[in-house]
Design a protein around this motif. Structure first.
Motif, PDB file in Angstrom:
ATOM      1  N   ARG A 234       0.815  -1.215   0.000  1.00 43.10           N
ATOM      2  CA  ARG A 234       0.000   0.000   0.000  1.00 43.10           C
ATOM      3  C   ARG A 234       0.851   1.269   0.000  1.00 43.10           C
ATOM      4  O   ARG A 234       0.312   2.380   0.077  1.00 43.10           O
ATOM      5  CB  ARG A 234      -0.947  -0.004   1.205  1.00 43.10           C
ATOM      6  N   ASP A 235       2.154   1.108  -0.088  1.00 36.69           N
ATOM      7  CA  ASP A 235       3.070   2.256  -0.109  1.00 36.69           C
ATOM      8  C   ASP A 235       3.509   2.601  -1.530  1.00 36.69           C
ATOM      9  O   ASP A 235       4.628   3.058  -1.755  1.00 36.69           O
ATOM     10  CB  ASP A 235       4.311   1.969   0.747  1.00 36.69           C
ATOM     11  N   ASN A 236       2.623   2.368  -2.485  1.00 38.13           N
ATOM     12  CA  ASN A 236       2.955   2.623  -3.886  1.00 38.13           C
ATOM     13  C   ASN A 236       2.228   3.849  -4.421  1.00 38.13           C
ATOM     14  O   ASN A 236       1.691   3.852  -5.525  1.00 38.13           O
ATOM     15  CB  ASN A 236       2.635   1.386  -4.730  1.00 38.13           C
ATOM     16  N   GLY A 237       2.214   4.905  -3.616  1.00 38.99           N
ATOM     17  CA  GLY A 237       1.787   6.188  -4.137  1.00 38.99           C
ATOM     18  C   GLY A 237       2.786   6.695  -5.154  1.00 38.99           C
ATOM     19  O   GLY A 237       3.845   6.099  -5.384  1.00 38.99           O
ATOM     20  N   ASN A 238       2.472   7.817  -5.773  1.00 40.44           N
ATOM     21  CA  ASN A 238       3.303   8.327  -6.873  1.00 40.44           C
ATOM     22  C   ASN A 238       4.422   9.260  -6.417  1.00 40.44           C
ATOM     23  O   ASN A 238       5.006   9.983  -7.213  1.00 40.44           O
ATOM     24  CB  ASN A 238       2.427   9.033  -7.905  1.00 40.44           C
ATOM     25  N   GLY A 239       4.756   9.220  -5.127  1.00 41.39           N
ATOM     26  CA  GLY A 239       5.730  10.159  -4.590  1.00 41.39           C
ATOM     27  C   GLY A 239       7.154  10.008  -5.065  1.00 41.39           C
ATOM     28  O   GLY A 239       7.948  10.944  -4.949  1.00 41.39           O
ATOM     29  N   SER A 240       7.528   8.845  -5.581  1.00 39.59           N
ATOM     30  CA  SER A 240       8.852   8.747  -6.198  1.00 39.59           C
ATOM     31  C   SER A 240       8.761   8.913  -7.708  1.00 39.59           C
ATOM     32  O   SER A 240       9.647   9.501  -8.337  1.00 39.59           O
ATOM     33  CB  SER A 240       9.546   7.432  -5.846  1.00 39.59           C
TER      34      SER A 240
ATOM     35  N   THR B 256       9.622   1.092  -7.636  1.00 36.52           N
ATOM     36  CA  THR B 256      10.978   1.175  -8.186  1.00 36.52           C
ATOM     37  C   THR B 256      10.999   0.818  -9.668  1.00 36.52           C
ATOM     38  O   THR B 256      11.694   1.471 -10.458  1.00 36.52           O
ATOM     39  CB  THR B 256      11.953   0.272  -7.407  1.00 36.52           C
ATOM     40  N   GLU B 257      10.206  -0.188 -10.066  1.00 38.14           N
ATOM     41  CA  GLU B 257      10.226  -0.602 -11.471  1.00 38.14           C
ATOM     42  C   GLU B 257       9.514   0.400 -12.374  1.00 38.14           C
ATOM     43  O   GLU B 257       9.897   0.594 -13.534  1.00 38.14           O
ATOM     44  CB  GLU B 257       9.621  -1.990 -11.623  1.00 38.14           C
ATOM     45  N   LEU B 258       8.479   1.050 -11.861  1.00 42.25           N
ATOM     46  CA  LEU B 258       7.831   2.097 -12.654  1.00 42.25           C
ATOM     47  C   LEU B 258       8.781   3.272 -12.881  1.00 42.25           C
ATOM     48  O   LEU B 258       8.789   3.870 -13.965  1.00 42.25           O
ATOM     49  CB  LEU B 258       6.558   2.569 -11.957  1.00 42.25           C
ATOM     50  N   CYS B 259       9.573   3.592 -11.876  1.00 45.54           N
ATOM     51  CA  CYS B 259      10.562   4.660 -12.053  1.00 45.54           C
ATOM     52  C   CYS B 259      11.586   4.288 -13.126  1.00 45.54           C
ATOM     53  O   CYS B 259      11.941   5.120 -13.971  1.00 45.54           O
ATOM     54  CB  CYS B 259      11.257   4.964 -10.728  1.00 45.54           C
ATOM     55  N   VAL B 260      12.049   3.057 -13.102  1.00 48.29           N
ATOM     56  CA  VAL B 260      12.988   2.597 -14.135  1.00 48.29           C
ATOM     57  C   VAL B 260      12.346   2.694 -15.511  1.00 48.29           C
ATOM     58  O   VAL B 260      12.963   3.196 -16.472  1.00 48.29           O
ATOM     59  CB  VAL B 260      13.455   1.155 -13.842  1.00 48.29           C
ATOM     60  N   ALA B 261      11.121   2.232 -15.632  1.00 55.76           N
ATOM     61  CA  ALA B 261      10.434   2.264 -16.924  1.00 55.76           C
ATOM     62  C   ALA B 261      10.267   3.697 -17.421  1.00 55.76           C
ATOM     63  O   ALA B 261      10.456   3.986 -18.617  1.00 55.76           O
ATOM     64  CB  ALA B 261       9.073   1.584 -16.808  1.00 55.76           C
ATOM     65  N   LEU B 262       9.923   4.611 -16.525  1.00 54.87           N
ATOM     66  CA  LEU B 262       9.713   6.002 -16.925  1.00 54.87           C
ATOM     67  C   LEU B 262      11.008   6.650 -17.380  1.00 54.87           C
ATOM     68  O   LEU B 262      11.026   7.399 -18.367  1.00 54.87           O
ATOM     69  CB  LEU B 262       9.094   6.784 -15.768  1.00 54.87           C
ATOM     70  N   VAL B 263      12.101   6.390 -16.692  1.00 54.10           N
ATOM     71  CA  VAL B 263      13.394   6.952 -17.097  1.00 54.10           C
ATOM     72  C   VAL B 263      13.812   6.406 -18.458  1.00 54.10           C
ATOM     73  O   VAL B 263      14.336   7.145 -19.303  1.00 54.10           O
ATOM     74  CB  VAL B 263      14.464   6.679 -16.023  1.00 54.10           C
ATOM     75  N   ARG B 264      13.567   5.138 -18.704  1.00 50.18           N
ATOM     76  CA  ARG B 264      13.901   4.560 -20.020  1.00 50.18           C
ATOM     77  C   ARG B 264      13.117   5.256 -21.131  1.00 50.18           C
ATOM     78  O   ARG B 264      13.674   5.570 -22.198  1.00 50.18           O
ATOM     79  CB  ARG B 264      13.624   3.060 -20.021  1.00 50.18           C
ATOM     80  N   ILE B 265      11.829   5.484 -20.899  1.00 51.25           N
ATOM     81  CA  ILE B 265      11.016   6.187 -21.898  1.00 51.25           C
ATOM     82  C   ILE B 265      11.554   7.596 -22.108  1.00 51.25           C
ATOM     83  O   ILE B 265      11.705   8.058 -23.247  1.00 51.25           O
ATOM     84  CB  ILE B 265       9.547   6.226 -21.447  1.00 51.25           C
TER      85      ILE B 265
ATOM     86  N   ALA C 233       0.884   4.909  -8.049  1.00 49.61           N
ATOM     87  CA  ALA C 233       1.981   5.151  -8.983  1.00 49.61           C
ATOM     88  C   ALA C 233       1.676   4.649 -10.387  1.00 49.61           C
ATOM     89  O   ALA C 233       1.944   5.344 -11.379  1.00 49.61           O
ATOM     90  CB  ALA C 233       3.267   4.512  -8.454  1.00 49.61           C
ATOM     91  N   ARG C 234       1.118   3.444 -10.508  1.00 51.32           N
ATOM     92  CA  ARG C 234       0.842   2.922 -11.842  1.00 51.32           C
ATOM     93  C   ARG C 234      -0.212   3.760 -12.553  1.00 51.32           C
ATOM     94  O   ARG C 234      -0.125   3.983 -13.764  1.00 51.32           O
ATOM     95  CB  ARG C 234       0.411   1.460 -11.788  1.00 51.32           C
ATOM     96  N   ASP C 235      -1.198   4.245 -11.823  1.00 51.13           N
ATOM     97  CA  ASP C 235      -2.210   5.094 -12.448  1.00 51.13           C
ATOM     98  C   ASP C 235      -1.581   6.383 -12.980  1.00 51.13           C
ATOM     99  O   ASP C 235      -1.906   6.829 -14.086  1.00 51.13           O
ATOM    100  CB  ASP C 235      -3.313   5.433 -11.441  1.00 51.13           C
ATOM    101  N   THR C 236      -0.707   6.986 -12.211  1.00 51.09           N
ATOM    102  CA  THR C 236      -0.042   8.216 -12.653  1.00 51.09           C
ATOM    103  C   THR C 236       0.829   7.955 -13.873  1.00 51.09           C
ATOM    104  O   THR C 236       0.832   8.749 -14.828  1.00 51.09           O
ATOM    105  CB  THR C 236       0.808   8.797 -11.515  1.00 51.09           C
ATOM    106  N   TYR C 237       1.563   6.871 -13.840  1.00 51.27           N
ATOM    107  CA  TYR C 237       2.420   6.482 -14.974  1.00 51.27           C
ATOM    108  C   TYR C 237       1.587   6.348 -16.246  1.00 51.27           C
ATOM    109  O   TYR C 237       1.901   6.945 -17.290  1.00 51.27           O
ATOM    110  CB  TYR C 237       3.104   5.168 -14.619  1.00 51.27           C
TER     111      TYR C 237
ATOM    112  N   THR D 257      -4.183  16.098  -9.524  1.00 49.62           N
ATOM    113  CA  THR D 257      -3.984  16.925 -10.713  1.00 49.62           C
ATOM    114  C   THR D 257      -2.549  17.407 -10.890  1.00 49.62           C
ATOM    115  O   THR D 257      -2.022  17.407 -12.005  1.00 49.62           O
ATOM    116  CB  THR D 257      -4.905  18.145 -10.650  1.00 49.62           C
ATOM    117  N   ASP D 258      -1.909  17.809  -9.794  1.00 52.40           N
ATOM    118  CA  ASP D 258      -0.564  18.362  -9.932  1.00 52.40           C
ATOM    119  C   ASP D 258       0.449  17.285 -10.302  1.00 52.40           C
ATOM    120  O   ASP D 258       1.347  17.518 -11.117  1.00 52.40           O
ATOM    121  CB  ASP D 258      -0.134  19.122  -8.680  1.00 52.40           C
ATOM    122  N   THR D 259       0.283  16.090  -9.750  1.00 52.06           N
ATOM    123  CA  THR D 259       1.271  15.043 -10.020  1.00 52.06           C
ATOM    124  C   THR D 259       1.093  14.434 -11.404  1.00 52.06           C
ATOM    125  O   THR D 259       2.077  14.216 -12.126  1.00 52.06           O
ATOM    126  CB  THR D 259       1.217  13.963  -8.934  1.00 52.06           C
ATOM    127  N   THR D 260      -0.137  14.147 -11.793  1.00 54.13           N
ATOM    128  CA  THR D 260      -0.357  13.664 -13.157  1.00 54.13           C
ATOM    129  C   THR D 260       0.195  14.670 -14.160  1.00 54.13           C
ATOM    130  O   THR D 260       0.889  14.305 -15.123  1.00 54.13           O
ATOM    131  CB  THR D 260      -1.853  13.435 -13.427  1.00 54.13           C
TER     132      THR D 260
END
Length: 262
Positions: free
Chosen positions: A112-118, A149-158, A192-196, A223-226
């Motif tokens: 449950r600690d997978n908010g979009n804060g990272s 952590t994996e969503l962050c990796v995926a986003l940096v690759r994109i 996090a996945r929703d924001t991604y 709104t601000d994070t998306t």
């Protein structure tokens, strides 16, 4: 010309500021068309939030050290959290997992600690020499669960592909399926996945910086994070010159941003 860190950060900061007044408001209960102030956080127009502040902490650490140093980044996060560093007028918003992690000194690991804060701060890492494991480690300062952590990796690759000029449809995995998703199926809360997915959907389904970030804000909820994530990517794709001049003029704290660029 290849995109620069300034394109990314200004793209993020402007979009973040557009979204701040509407955070937590439900979709289609408002219509964002311009840079306005106050609203959810009672901030003047052009004020960016924790999304951009934490990205600037990472940028400033890399500017000074020329490498990824998790302890140094964490120390800058703590200065932001406790002293209001890397802000316009002081901290006015922080996610629960970020606050908890900085208080306890290690990242949160629960499902449950997978908010979009990272995720919200991670696109600028595309302009560093960070390895995948270093991207994971920067996420794990606050969000250490595998999903984050994996969503962050995926986003940096994109983002790195976009910096190299790869077309958006080629840079985003399963782009056609994501772009075909109806707006009603695009979630814009704090997971996090929703924001991604929402940020990428906005990038895929629009053709200008302004349209991308306004689409993101008008999804509602976080709104601000998306918008910040979509705006960082759109800044890379379209360049800071594509940001409406009135929005850039209204952006506060530009001297704070400039001091952190490398």
């Amino acid at each position: 010309m290849a995109a620069t860190l300034a394109d990314c950060i200004y793209g993020q900061a402007v979009a973040d500021a557009l979204g701040v007044p509407y955070e937590f408001r439900a979709r289609d209960t408002f219509a964002c068309a311009d840079m306005v102030g106050f609203g959810s956080h009672h901030q003047p127009a052009g004020t960016w939030s924790d999304d951009t502040s934490m990205a600037l902490c990472i940028c400033d650490s890399y500017r000074v050290l020329g490498r990824i140093d998790v302890d140094d980044i964490r120390a800058r996060f703590v200065r932001w959290y406790r002293e209001g560093a890397y802000t316009v007028d002081g901290l006015f918003d922080i996610g629960g997992a970020c606050a908890r992690a900085l208080d306890q000194g290690f990242g949160c690991t629960g499902e449950r600690d997978n908010g979009n804060g990272s995720l919200m701060r991670t696109v600028p890492l595309a302009f560093t020499a960070a390895t995948d494991d270093e991207v994971r480690a920067v996420s794990a300062i606050t969000h250490a669960h595998l999903t984050s952590t994996e969503l962050c990796v995926a986003l940096v690759r994109i983002a790195r592909d976009l910096v190299r000029g790869v077309p958006v449809r080629e840079a985003v995995p399963a782009a056609d399926a994501l772009a075909a998703r109806p707006r009603t199926d695009v979630r814009s809360g704090g997971f996090a996945r929703d924001t991604y997915e929402a940020a990428l959907w906005c990038l895929l389904t629009t053709g200008t910086y302004a349209d991308c970030v306004l689409t993101a804000v008008n999804l509602g909820d976080d709104t601000d994070t998306t918008a910040a994530v979509a705006g960082a990517l759109a800044g890379i794709v379209y360049g800071a010159d594509a940001i409406p001049a009135a929005w850039l003029s209204a952006l506060r704290g530009r001297e704070v941003i400039e001091a952190c660029l490398f």
